[in-house]
Motif scaffolding. Structure first.
Motif, PDB file in Angstrom:
ATOM      1  N   LEU A 138      12.233 -95.319 -69.096  1.00 57.46           N
ATOM      2  CA  LEU A 138      10.982 -96.082 -69.049  1.00 57.46           C
ATOM      3  C   LEU A 138      10.888 -97.020 -67.854  1.00 57.46           C
ATOM      4  CD1 LEU A 138      10.361 -96.786 -72.842  1.00 57.46           C
ATOM      5  CD2 LEU A 138       9.739 -94.793 -71.479  1.00 57.46           C
ATOM      6  N   GLY A 139      12.022 -97.306 -67.187  1.00 57.77           N
ATOM      7  CA  GLY A 139      11.967 -98.139 -65.988  1.00 57.77           C
ATOM      8  C   GLY A 139      11.242 -97.430 -64.846  1.00 57.77           C
ATOM      9  N   LYS A 140      11.226 -96.099 -64.885  1.00 58.26           N
ATOM     10  CA  LYS A 140      10.758 -95.325 -63.731  1.00 58.26           C
ATOM     11  C   LYS A 140       9.234 -95.248 -63.695  1.00 58.26           C
ATOM     12  CE  LYS A 140      12.089 -91.018 -61.364  1.00 58.26           C
ATOM     13  NZ  LYS A 140      12.315 -91.612 -60.055  1.00 58.26           N
ATOM     14  N   LYS A 141       8.635 -94.172 -64.125  1.00 59.17           N
ATOM     15  CA  LYS A 141       7.186 -94.023 -63.960  1.00 59.17           C
ATOM     16  C   LYS A 141       6.412 -94.987 -64.868  1.00 59.17           C
ATOM     17  CE  LYS A 141       7.800 -91.251 -60.690  1.00 59.17           C
ATOM     18  NZ  LYS A 141       7.820 -89.820 -60.570  1.00 59.17           N
ATOM     19  N   CYS A 142       6.898 -95.195 -66.110  1.00 60.29           N
ATOM     20  CA  CYS A 142       6.140 -96.022 -67.068  1.00 60.29           C
ATOM     21  C   CYS A 142       6.087 -97.474 -66.599  1.00 60.29           C
ATOM     22  CB  CYS A 142       6.762 -95.920 -68.458  1.00 60.29           C
ATOM     23  SG  CYS A 142       6.797 -94.236 -69.109  1.00 60.29           S
ATOM     24  N   HIS A 143       7.249 -98.054 -66.258  1.00 67.68           N
ATOM     25  CA  HIS A 143       7.271 -99.448 -65.824  1.00 67.68           C
ATOM     26  C   HIS A 143       6.937 -99.560 -64.328  1.00 67.68           C
ATOM     27  CE1 HIS A 143       9.707-103.480 -65.396  1.00 67.68           C
ATOM     28  NE2 HIS A 143       8.674-103.423 -64.590  1.00 67.68           N
ATOM     29  N   ALA A 144       7.762 -98.910 -63.478  1.00 67.02           N
ATOM     30  CA  ALA A 144       7.680 -99.184 -62.027  1.00 67.02           C
ATOM     31  C   ALA A 144       6.387 -98.667 -61.407  1.00 67.02           C
ATOM     32  CB  ALA A 144       8.891 -98.595 -61.312  1.00 67.02           C
ATOM     33  N   LEU A 145       5.657 -97.784 -62.089  1.00 72.50           N
ATOM     34  CA  LEU A 145       4.349 -97.374 -61.567  1.00 72.50           C
ATOM     35  C   LEU A 145       3.186 -97.787 -62.479  1.00 72.50           C
ATOM     36  CD1 LEU A 145       5.130 -93.956 -59.843  1.00 72.50           C
ATOM     37  CD2 LEU A 145       4.695 -96.173 -58.788  1.00 72.50           C
ATOM     38  N   ARG A 146       3.161 -97.321 -63.748  1.00 68.98           N
ATOM     39  CA  ARG A 146       1.931 -97.583 -64.535  1.00 68.98           C
ATOM     40  C   ARG A 146       1.781 -99.070 -64.863  1.00 68.98           C
ATOM     41  NH1 ARG A 146       3.917 -92.935 -67.277  1.00 68.98           N
ATOM     42  NH2 ARG A 146       3.123 -91.061 -66.223  1.00 68.98           N
ATOM     43  N   ILE A 147       2.810 -99.697 -65.403  1.00 75.71           N
ATOM     44  CA  ILE A 147       2.707-101.130 -65.730  1.00 75.71           C
ATOM     45  C   ILE A 147       2.708-101.947 -64.431  1.00 75.71           C
ATOM     46  CG2 ILE A 147       3.793-103.088 -66.886  1.00 75.71           C
ATOM     47  CD1 ILE A 147       2.711-101.140 -68.941  1.00 75.71           C
ATOM     48  N   ALA A 148       3.591-101.595 -63.499  1.00 75.62           N
ATOM     49  CA  ALA A 148       3.701-102.383 -62.259  1.00 75.62           C
ATOM     50  C   ALA A 148       2.424-102.308 -61.432  1.00 75.62           C
ATOM     51  CB  ALA A 148       4.896-101.915 -61.440  1.00 75.62           C
ATOM     52  N   SER A 149       1.730-101.168 -61.433  1.00 75.04           N
ATOM     53  CA  SER A 149       0.500-101.093 -60.634  1.00 75.04           C
ATOM     54  C   SER A 149      -0.520-102.089 -61.185  1.00 75.04           C
ATOM     55  CB  SER A 149      -0.068 -99.664 -60.615  1.00 75.04           C
ATOM     56  OG  SER A 149      -0.397 -99.219 -61.911  1.00 75.04           O
ATOM     57  N   HIS A 150      -0.539-102.254 -62.500  1.00 74.48           N
ATOM     58  CA  HIS A 150      -1.437-103.234 -63.133  1.00 74.48           C
ATOM     59  C   HIS A 150      -1.043-104.666 -62.727  1.00 74.48           C
ATOM     60  CE1 HIS A 150      -3.463-105.306 -66.525  1.00 74.48           C
ATOM     61  NE2 HIS A 150      -2.323-105.984 -66.621  1.00 74.48           N
ATOM     62  N   GLN A 151       0.253-104.962 -62.790  1.00 78.22           N
ATOM     63  CA  GLN A 151       0.725-106.300 -62.382  1.00 78.22           C
ATOM     64  C   GLN A 151       0.470-106.535 -60.904  1.00 78.22           C
ATOM     65  OE1 GLN A 151       4.917-105.832 -63.808  1.00 78.22           O
ATOM     66  NE2 GLN A 151       4.582-107.825 -64.766  1.00 78.22           N
ATOM     67  N   ALA A 152       0.690-105.490 -60.099  1.00 77.27           N
ATOM     68  CA  ALA A 152       0.557-105.605 -58.648  1.00 77.27           C
ATOM     69  C   ALA A 152      -0.880-105.951 -58.274  1.00 77.27           C
ATOM     70  CB  ALA A 152       0.984-104.296 -57.985  1.00 77.27           C
ATOM     71  N   ARG A 153      -1.824-105.388 -59.009  1.00 75.50           N
ATOM     72  CA  ARG A 153      -3.234-105.683 -58.725  1.00 75.50           C
ATOM     73  C   ARG A 153      -3.534-107.151 -59.008  1.00 75.50           C
ATOM     74  NH1 ARG A 153      -8.257-104.386 -62.354  1.00 75.50           N
ATOM     75  NH2 ARG A 153      -9.924-104.938 -60.919  1.00 75.50           N
ATOM     76  N   GLN A 154      -2.967-107.657 -60.097  1.00 81.09           N
ATOM     77  CA  GLN A 154      -3.207-109.064 -60.433  1.00 81.09           C
ATOM     78  C   GLN A 154      -2.532-110.003 -59.455  1.00 81.09           C
ATOM     79  OE1 GLN A 154      -1.709-109.094 -64.477  1.00 81.09           O
ATOM     80  NE2 GLN A 154      -3.793-108.991 -65.288  1.00 81.09           N
ATOM     81  N   GLU A 155      -1.364-109.566 -58.932  1.00 77.98           N
ATOM     82  CA  GLU A 155      -0.538-110.482 -58.134  1.00 77.98           C
ATOM     83  C   GLU A 155      -0.627-110.219 -56.631  1.00 77.98           C
ATOM     84  OE1 GLU A 155       3.403-110.056 -59.755  1.00 77.98           O
ATOM     85  OE2 GLU A 155       2.743-110.511 -61.795  1.00 77.98           O
ATOM     86  N   GLY A 156      -1.412-109.240 -56.206  1.00 79.78           N
ATOM     87  CA  GLY A 156      -1.620-109.023 -54.774  1.00 79.78           C
ATOM     88  C   GLY A 156      -0.560-108.195 -54.076  1.00 79.78           C
ATOM     89  N   TRP A 157       0.027-107.221 -54.796  1.00 81.81           N
ATOM     90  CA  TRP A 157       0.958-106.312 -54.125  1.00 81.81           C
ATOM     91  C   TRP A 157       0.655-104.872 -54.536  1.00 81.81           C
ATOM     92  CZ3 TRP A 157       4.916-104.310 -57.571  1.00 81.81           C
ATOM     93  CH2 TRP A 157       5.082-105.015 -58.771  1.00 81.81           C
ATOM     94  N   LEU A 158       1.491-103.930 -54.124  1.00 84.21           N
ATOM     95  CA  LEU A 158       1.243-102.510 -54.380  1.00 84.21           C
ATOM     96  C   LEU A 158       2.466-101.854 -55.008  1.00 84.21           C
ATOM     97  CD1 LEU A 158      -0.416-101.624 -50.942  1.00 84.21           C
ATOM     98  CD2 LEU A 158      -1.580-101.491 -53.160  1.00 84.21           C
ATOM     99  N   ALA A 159       2.257-101.075 -56.050  1.00 87.85           N
ATOM    100  CA  ALA A 159       3.338-100.278 -56.670  1.00 87.85           C
ATOM    101  C   ALA A 159       2.967 -98.818 -56.465  1.00 87.85           C
ATOM    102  CB  ALA A 159       3.447-100.606 -58.151  1.00 87.85           C
ATOM    103  N   GLU A 160       3.740 -98.100 -55.680  1.00 89.63           N
ATOM    104  CA  GLU A 160       3.312 -96.782 -55.203  1.00 89.63           C
ATOM    105  C   GLU A 160       4.352 -95.683 -55.417  1.00 89.63           C
ATOM    106  OE1 GLU A 160       0.243 -96.303 -54.201  1.00 89.63           O
ATOM    107  OE2 GLU A 160      -0.178 -98.432 -54.453  1.00 89.63           O
ATOM    108  N   HIS A 161       3.840 -94.432 -55.527  1.00 86.72           N
ATOM    109  CA  HIS A 161       4.700 -93.247 -55.664  1.00 86.72           C
ATOM    110  C   HIS A 161       5.103 -92.781 -54.259  1.00 86.72           C
ATOM    111  CE1 HIS A 161       5.098 -88.916 -57.529  1.00 86.72           C
ATOM    112  NE2 HIS A 161       6.247 -89.542 -57.534  1.00 86.72           N
ATOM    113  N   MET A 162       5.957 -93.580 -53.622  1.00 78.65           N
ATOM    114  CA  MET A 162       6.287 -93.347 -52.219  1.00 78.65           C
ATOM    115  C   MET A 162       7.794 -93.413 -51.966  1.00 78.65           C
ATOM    116  SD  MET A 162       3.562 -95.758 -50.221  1.00 78.65           S
ATOM    117  CE  MET A 162       1.810 -95.405 -50.175  1.00 78.65           C
TER     118      MET A 162
END
Ligand code: GTP
Ligand code: SPV
Ligand code: MN
Length: 595
Positions: free
Chosen positions: A217-241
């Protein structure tokens, strides 16, 4: 190891910052009814005990001790071999916040559905509490989570893929916040399998699968789906890169982040070995990450990136001494292989590795070509990044690495040239938003079907793509020193159906052109779709390209692009009024230039 039911980590500390964690573990234990609870510390002794247990019950099978020391084979349930996008949900209070790019369920309904599945599901099993940190443990860009799982295989993989154990728990205790991930393999029944995300609650619930992207769950679920939501609120980017450092003969290193959809070449580009001539000239390639990139603007206006992961969960088929020698060296020991074939010497084997014939296929049956490939097309290796010979000395830098170029790309058999450069940031965002690619075996469903996969995030963006594109556009601010944006296509095919570009190490020729563009030292031709190199603008010494290849890899097909840009426009329309006008404006501008 599991003698005591130790629900609380630190019962005696007063007002402890682990209160929320302790309360959640107690609540989950009451729901799932495990026989034992084990708090993971990430130690070698703990790992050895887990592995011994998995060897005893057949979850892990030993491989050849001489050729593959400390490596193991795991055979999953044959119906549990890939991500399940149709069973993956984003559960926001408002459906529109998840967007047309996600499956949606109301949070209360999703919790009720999942909690019914979780009720009593760990009876007779051990509940593992897995504290982890995504990113270097001392990085301000890193974020922590805790996964509760009943799968020792998941624990062993999380230990490789994340900073797992005592240090992560200490950071959680310090910060008091973490992402909650609840996972059970359940009965591995595809009919009772769901991956649910609750971005507002920083919560994930996953039931019924043990496969990587569904269960680690640390991988796609946290580091992309949840993190992309947090990143939008906090001004950063969580990407599949991926993140890769390219060092030129002068010793300067440019870091490049590249988004390609699943099984489209990230691991390979991240570990690229320069062609002979480049090696002799002094070019070097440094691997920072192969799948996920978190980046945010630094004080100097540049984007700084970390790899939130600590390991690689890479595609095995196609990995060979000629395509990716760095990967092969990385996985020569201390590796968990999932769903590969084995030789009669108990060595792991997959299509494309070498000319040998395996003894057993991925399901453990005597190999028979009539049953299909010996290794599952989505068979994978899990291995620590530190074992990679090209692992960058900056990979664990808590401040991250500065990004000079962002690259988008996909599998496009036709139309899309080898490389082009976006005119500016807003155009680059459109290029990313318009990405298309043919589907692969990384997710269940048909393979080879062209679909829009914006920024390779179609399966992973935790919110409405229209808002995501707006978030990307928002980085274009006064004082920002943003990377240049490019698009590549390693997968263009000729009339005979074969790839026209040799790919792999030869891709450095394209990266060199990009870096020279960043430095203002390479030429290009302006077209409505962006700046294209002519063959003479790339170093193609030693690459034999047919006339057809040269024409298609470097050509610009105006009629073909006219219908492509029209279809991009129709795609953007699917998001209605929420789609930023600036992006529609870009698409309209290009459409009118195409005439
Ligand atoms: P995920 O882990 O699913 O996110 O995939 P990935 O993007 O890291 O893909 P990976 O590098 O593992 O490549 C997937 C497949 O594409 C492998 O079978 C590779 O051999 C093949 N591949 C990678 N790079 C190239 C290339 O430059 N040209 C061609 N023709 N094939 C490539
Ligand atoms: C992908 O499918 O993009 C992967 C593998 O990197 S998984 O972790 O399963 O998502
Ligand atoms: Mn991936």
């Amino acid at each position: 190891m599991n003698a005591a039911v130790d629900v609380f980590k630190s019962q005696d500390s007063q007002g402890c910052r682990l209160d929320a964690l302790n309360a959640w573990v107690a609540e989950v234990a009451a729901l799932t009814q495990p026989d034992h609870i084990h708090w993971c510390d990430g130690s070698d002794a703990e790992n050895a005990a887990l592995i011994a247990r998995m060897q005893a019950d057949g979850t892990l099978l030993p491989l050849n001790r001489e050729t593959d020391p400390h490596s193991w084979l795991h055979r999953s349930s044959p119906s549990d071999v890939a991500r399940v996008e149709h069973l993956t949900f984003v559960c926001t209070p408002e459906r529109d916040d998840a967007g047309p790019n996600n499956h949606w369920m109301a949070p209360a309904e999703a919790h009720a559905k999942m909690d019914a599945l979780f009720a009593g599901c760990m009876r007779g099993r051990t509940l593992y509490v897995v504290p982890y940190c995504m990113g270097p443990i001392d990085s301000p860009l890193a974020r922590c989570g805790v996964e509760i799982t009943d799968s020792p295989y998941v624990v062993a993989n999380m230990r490789i893929m994340t900073r797992m154990g005592a240090a992560a728990l200490a950071r959680i205790e310090r910060e008091g916040s973490f992402v909650k991930g609840l996972h059970s393999i359940g009965e591995l029944d595809p009919e009772r399998r769901f991956i649910m995300h609750f971005p507002e609650e920083l919560t994930i619930k996953s039931y019924g699968s043990g496969y990587g992207g569904n269960a680690l769950l640390g991988k796609k679920c946290h580091a992309l789906r949840i993190a992309s939501h947090q990143a939008r609120q906090e001004g950063w980017l969580a990407e599949h890169m991926l993140i890769v450092g390219i060092e030129n003969p002068q010793g300067q290193t440019h870091y490049v982040a590249a988004a390609f959809p699943s099984a489209c070449g990230k691991t390979n580009l991240a570990m690229l070995i320069p062609p002979e001539g480049y090696r002799q000239a002094g070019w070097k390639v440094w691997t920072v990450g192969d799948d996920i990139c978190w980046m945010r603007p630094g004080a100097d206006g540049r984007l700084y990136a970390i790899n939130p992961e600590a390991g690689f969960f890479g595609v095995a088929p196609g990995t060979s001494d000629s395509s990716n020698p760095n990967a092969l060296a990385t996985i020569s020991h201390h590796t968990i292989f999932t769903n590969v074939a084995v030789t009669d010497e108990q060595e792991p084997w997959w299509e494309g590795l070498d000319g040998r014939t395996p003894a057993l296929d991925w399901q453990g049956r005597p190999y028979d070509p009539a049953n299909g490939p010996a290794a599952h097309p989505n068979s994978r290796f899990t291995v620590s990044a530190r074992q990679c010979p090209s692992y960058s000395p900056r990979a664990e830098d808590p401040q991250g690495v500065p990004i000079s170029a962002i690259v988008f790309g996909g599998r496009r058999a036709s139309l899309v040239p080898l490389v082009f450069e976006a005119r500016d940031w807003p155009h680059g965002v459109l290029v990313g938003a318009a990405m298309g690619s043919e589907t692969t075996a990384a997710a269940t469903g048909a393979v080879g079907v062209m679909r829009r996969d914006p920024m390779a995030m179609k399966p992973f963006c935790g919110y409405n793509f229209a808002d995501y594109f707006a978030h990307w556009l928002s980085f274009d601010q006064p004082g920002a020193k943003l990377p240049k944006i490019f698009h590549v296509n390693w997968f263009r095919k000729g009339d005979d159906g074969k790839f026209l570009w040799p790919g792999f190490g030869e891709n450095l020729r394209v990266l060199e052109w990009m870096i020279k563009r960043v430095e203002g030292q390479a030429d290009a031709v302006e077209t409505p779709i962006g700046h294209l190199p002519r063959p003479a603008d790339l170093n193609l010494e030693g690459v034999a390209l047919s006339q057809e290849a040269e024409a298609k890899l470097f050509g610009f097909d105006r009629d073909g692009w006219r219908s492509e840009v029209e279809s991009i426009g129709a795609y953007l329309e699917e998001f209605g009024g929420r789609m930023p006008g600036a992006l529609k404006g870009e698409q309209e501008r290009i459409a009118s230039q195409l005439g």
